[in-house]
Motif scaffolding. Structure first.
Motif, PDB file in Angstrom:
ATOM      1  N   ARG A  46       0.818  -1.217   0.000  1.00 58.69           N
ATOM      2  CA  ARG A  46       0.000   0.000   0.000  1.00 58.69           C
ATOM      3  C   ARG A  46       0.851   1.265   0.000  1.00 58.69           C
ATOM      4  NH1 ARG A  46      -3.038  -3.093   3.577  1.00 58.69           N
ATOM      5  NH2 ARG A  46      -2.296  -1.908   5.352  1.00 58.69           N
ATOM      6  N   MET A  47       1.992   1.244   0.693  1.00 57.84           N
ATOM      7  CA  MET A  47       2.815   2.463   0.713  1.00 57.84           C
ATOM      8  C   MET A  47       3.329   2.797  -0.671  1.00 57.84           C
ATOM      9  SD  MET A  47       6.574   2.052   0.620  1.00 57.84           S
ATOM     10  CE  MET A  47       7.058   3.471   1.464  1.00 57.84           C
ATOM     11  N   ARG A  48       3.597   1.771  -1.494  1.00 58.39           N
ATOM     12  CA  ARG A  48       4.030   2.027  -2.878  1.00 58.39           C
ATOM     13  C   ARG A  48       2.868   2.520  -3.730  1.00 58.39           C
ATOM     14  NH1 ARG A  48       9.487   0.785  -4.413  1.00 58.39           N
ATOM     15  NH2 ARG A  48       8.705   1.552  -6.381  1.00 58.39           N
ATOM     16  N   VAL A  49       1.724   1.844  -3.615  1.00 59.29           N
ATOM     17  CA  VAL A  49       0.559   2.203  -4.425  1.00 59.29           C
ATOM     18  C   VAL A  49       0.111   3.636  -4.132  1.00 59.29           C
ATOM     19  CG1 VAL A  49      -1.900   1.697  -4.810  1.00 59.29           C
ATOM     20  CG2 VAL A  49      -0.223  -0.179  -4.721  1.00 59.29           C
ATOM     21  N   HIS A  50       0.133   4.018  -2.854  1.00 62.46           N
ATOM     22  CA  HIS A  50      -0.352   5.343  -2.456  1.00 62.46           C
ATOM     23  C   HIS A  50       0.765   6.369  -2.327  1.00 62.46           C
ATOM     24  CE1 HIS A  50      -4.381   3.827  -1.942  1.00 62.46           C
ATOM     25  NE2 HIS A  50      -3.893   2.816  -1.243  1.00 62.46           N
ATOM     26  N   ARG A  51       1.992   5.956  -2.617  1.00 65.20           N
ATOM     27  CA  ARG A  51       3.162   6.842  -2.587  1.00 65.20           C
ATOM     28  C   ARG A  51       3.328   7.541  -1.239  1.00 65.20           C
ATOM     29  NH1 ARG A  51       3.747   9.626  -8.449  1.00 65.20           N
ATOM     30  NH2 ARG A  51       5.845   9.898  -7.659  1.00 65.20           N
ATOM     31  N   ALA A  52       3.089   6.791  -0.170  1.00 65.49           N
ATOM     32  CA  ALA A  52       3.221   7.322   1.184  1.00 65.49           C
ATOM     33  C   ALA A  52       4.615   7.038   1.719  1.00 65.49           C
ATOM     34  CB  ALA A  52       2.190   6.670   2.097  1.00 65.49           C
ATOM     35  N   SER A  53       5.161   7.957   2.468  1.00 66.97           N
ATOM     36  CA  SER A  53       6.433   7.728   3.149  1.00 66.97           C
ATOM     37  C   SER A  53       6.165   7.081   4.498  1.00 66.97           C
ATOM     38  CB  SER A  53       7.198   9.044   3.329  1.00 66.97           C
ATOM     39  OG  SER A  53       7.668   9.506   2.083  1.00 66.97           O
ATOM     40  N   VAL A  54       7.012   6.121   4.873  1.00 68.79           N
ATOM     41  CA  VAL A  54       6.761   5.293   6.049  1.00 68.79           C
ATOM     42  C   VAL A  54       8.024   5.130   6.878  1.00 68.79           C
ATOM     43  CG1 VAL A  54       6.182   2.940   6.781  1.00 68.79           C
ATOM     44  CG2 VAL A  54       4.886   4.015   4.957  1.00 68.79           C
ATOM     45  N   VAL A  55       7.840   5.150   8.201  1.00 68.41           N
ATOM     46  CA  VAL A  55       8.883   4.736   9.136  1.00 68.41           C
ATOM     47  C   VAL A  55       8.393   3.421   9.720  1.00 68.41           C
ATOM     48  CG1 VAL A  55      10.149   5.255  11.250  1.00 68.41           C
ATOM     49  CG2 VAL A  55       9.495   7.119   9.710  1.00 68.41           C
ATOM     50  N   VAL A  61       4.837  -5.186  -5.648  1.00 70.49           N
ATOM     51  CA  VAL A  61       3.770  -4.465  -6.339  1.00 70.49           C
ATOM     52  C   VAL A  61       4.058  -4.435  -7.842  1.00 70.49           C
ATOM     53  CG1 VAL A  61       3.192  -2.989  -4.362  1.00 70.49           C
ATOM     54  CG2 VAL A  61       4.820  -2.180  -6.057  1.00 70.49           C
ATOM     55  N   PRO A  62       3.008  -4.309  -8.653  1.00 69.60           N
ATOM     56  CA  PRO A  62       3.223  -4.210 -10.100  1.00 69.60           C
ATOM     57  C   PRO A  62       4.120  -3.020 -10.449  1.00 69.60           C
ATOM     58  CG  PRO A  62       0.895  -4.558  -9.600  1.00 69.60           C
ATOM     59  CD  PRO A  62       1.590  -4.311  -8.297  1.00 69.60           C
ATOM     60  N   ARG A  63       4.869  -3.162 -11.517  1.00 70.10           N
ATOM     61  CA  ARG A  63       5.826  -2.123 -11.944  1.00 70.10           C
ATOM     62  C   ARG A  63       5.155  -0.766 -12.150  1.00 70.10           C
ATOM     63  NH1 ARG A  63      11.057  -3.051 -11.259  1.00 70.10           N
ATOM     64  NH2 ARG A  63      11.954  -2.627 -13.272  1.00 70.10           N
ATOM     65  N   ALA A  64       3.882  -0.742 -12.421  1.00 74.73           N
ATOM     66  CA  ALA A  64       3.180   0.524 -12.618  1.00 74.73           C
ATOM     67  C   ALA A  64       3.238   1.399 -11.373  1.00 74.73           C
ATOM     68  CB  ALA A  64       1.719   0.264 -12.995  1.00 74.73           C
ATOM     69  N   HIS A  65       3.508   0.792 -10.210  1.00 74.73           N
ATOM     70  CA  HIS A  65       3.571   1.537  -8.953  1.00 74.73           C
ATOM     71  C   HIS A  65       5.008   1.768  -8.487  1.00 74.73           C
ATOM     72  CE1 HIS A  65      -0.730   1.336  -8.540  1.00 74.73           C
ATOM     73  NE2 HIS A  65      -0.693   0.040  -8.712  1.00 74.73           N
ATOM     74  N   TRP A  66       5.956   1.523  -9.338  1.00 70.37           N
ATOM     75  CA  TRP A  66       7.359   1.734  -8.965  1.00 70.37           C
ATOM     76  C   TRP A  66       7.743   3.173  -9.299  1.00 70.37           C
ATOM     77  CZ3 TRP A  66      11.614  -2.164  -8.386  1.00 70.37           C
ATOM     78  CH2 TRP A  66      11.120  -3.351  -7.828  1.00 70.37           C
ATOM     79  N   TYR A  67       7.732   3.984  -8.283  1.00 72.78           N
ATOM     80  CA  TYR A  67       8.181   5.372  -8.387  1.00 72.78           C
ATOM     81  C   TYR A  67       9.455   5.487  -7.566  1.00 72.78           C
ATOM     82  CZ  TYR A  67       3.318   5.942  -9.792  1.00 72.78           C
ATOM     83  OH  TYR A  67       2.110   5.821 -10.429  1.00 72.78           O
ATOM     84  N   PRO A  68      10.211   6.558  -7.757  1.00 71.85           N
ATOM     85  CA  PRO A  68      11.421   6.707  -6.938  1.00 71.85           C
ATOM     86  C   PRO A  68      11.090   6.701  -5.452  1.00 71.85           C
ATOM     87  CG  PRO A  68      11.422   8.286  -8.739  1.00 71.85           C
ATOM     88  CD  PRO A  68      10.065   7.636  -8.726  1.00 71.85           C
TER      89      PRO A  68
END
Length: 155
Positions: free
Chosen positions: A92-101, A126-133
């Motif tokens: 979910r953190m990748r899909v929603h682009r949330a930063s996490v500790v 996660v699928p490559r479509a959700h791979w952001y920096p």
């Protein structure tokens, strides 16, 4: 992305900068003796990039939880979640682009390794479509890379 971030000052030369794009395209290992400033350097890096790039911080000692409020990071207390829940959180953190500790404080070494692996596994599954920096920081990485086989279970 070609953003230089200021990490400090070089005596007699001006600012010490790091290229964020280069960092995201490669790897960085911060190594030194106890008390040499490794955690301080990591904190500086995280503070300077907190508003520029998504971050995933694996925090075995709870040292980086305080960044959450200043940079709107979500803190996940690994002791309160199952491995399956942490894997889902990583996804979910990748899909929603949330930063996490990911706070691993209070867990024994074996549980820290299992919970961190579940979270990171979710991030990478996660699928490559959700791979952001994303800047992935693993504090005290030696805890997750034992020097001798047999220190942790094969599982």
């Amino acid at each position: 992305m070609s953003s230089n971030i200021e990490m400090g000052q070089i005596v007699g030369s001006g600012p010490a900068v790091m290229n964020l794009a280069e960092l995201l395209a490669t790897r960085l290992l911060v190594q030194g003796n106890s008390g040499s400033g490794k955690s301080h350097l990591l904190r500086r890096l995280l503070e300077q990039t907190g508003n520029l790039v998504q971050q995933a911080i694996i925090d075995p000692e709870g040292d980086f939880v305080s960044l959450a409020e200043a940079y709107s990071h979500l803190v996940i207390d690994a002791a309160e979640h199952t491995e399956a829940a942490l894997q889902a959180a990583g996804e979910r953190m990748r899909v929603h682009r949330a930063s996490v500790v990911l706070n691993l404080e209070g867990l024994d070494a074996d549980l820290q390794m299992r919970r961190a692996a579940a979270f990171l596994g979710g991030m990478f599954d996660v699928p490559r479509a959700h791979w952001y920096p994303v800047l992935v920081v693993v504090d005290e990485a030696q805890l997750f890379a034992p020097a001798a086989a047999g220190e942790v279970s094969d599982e």
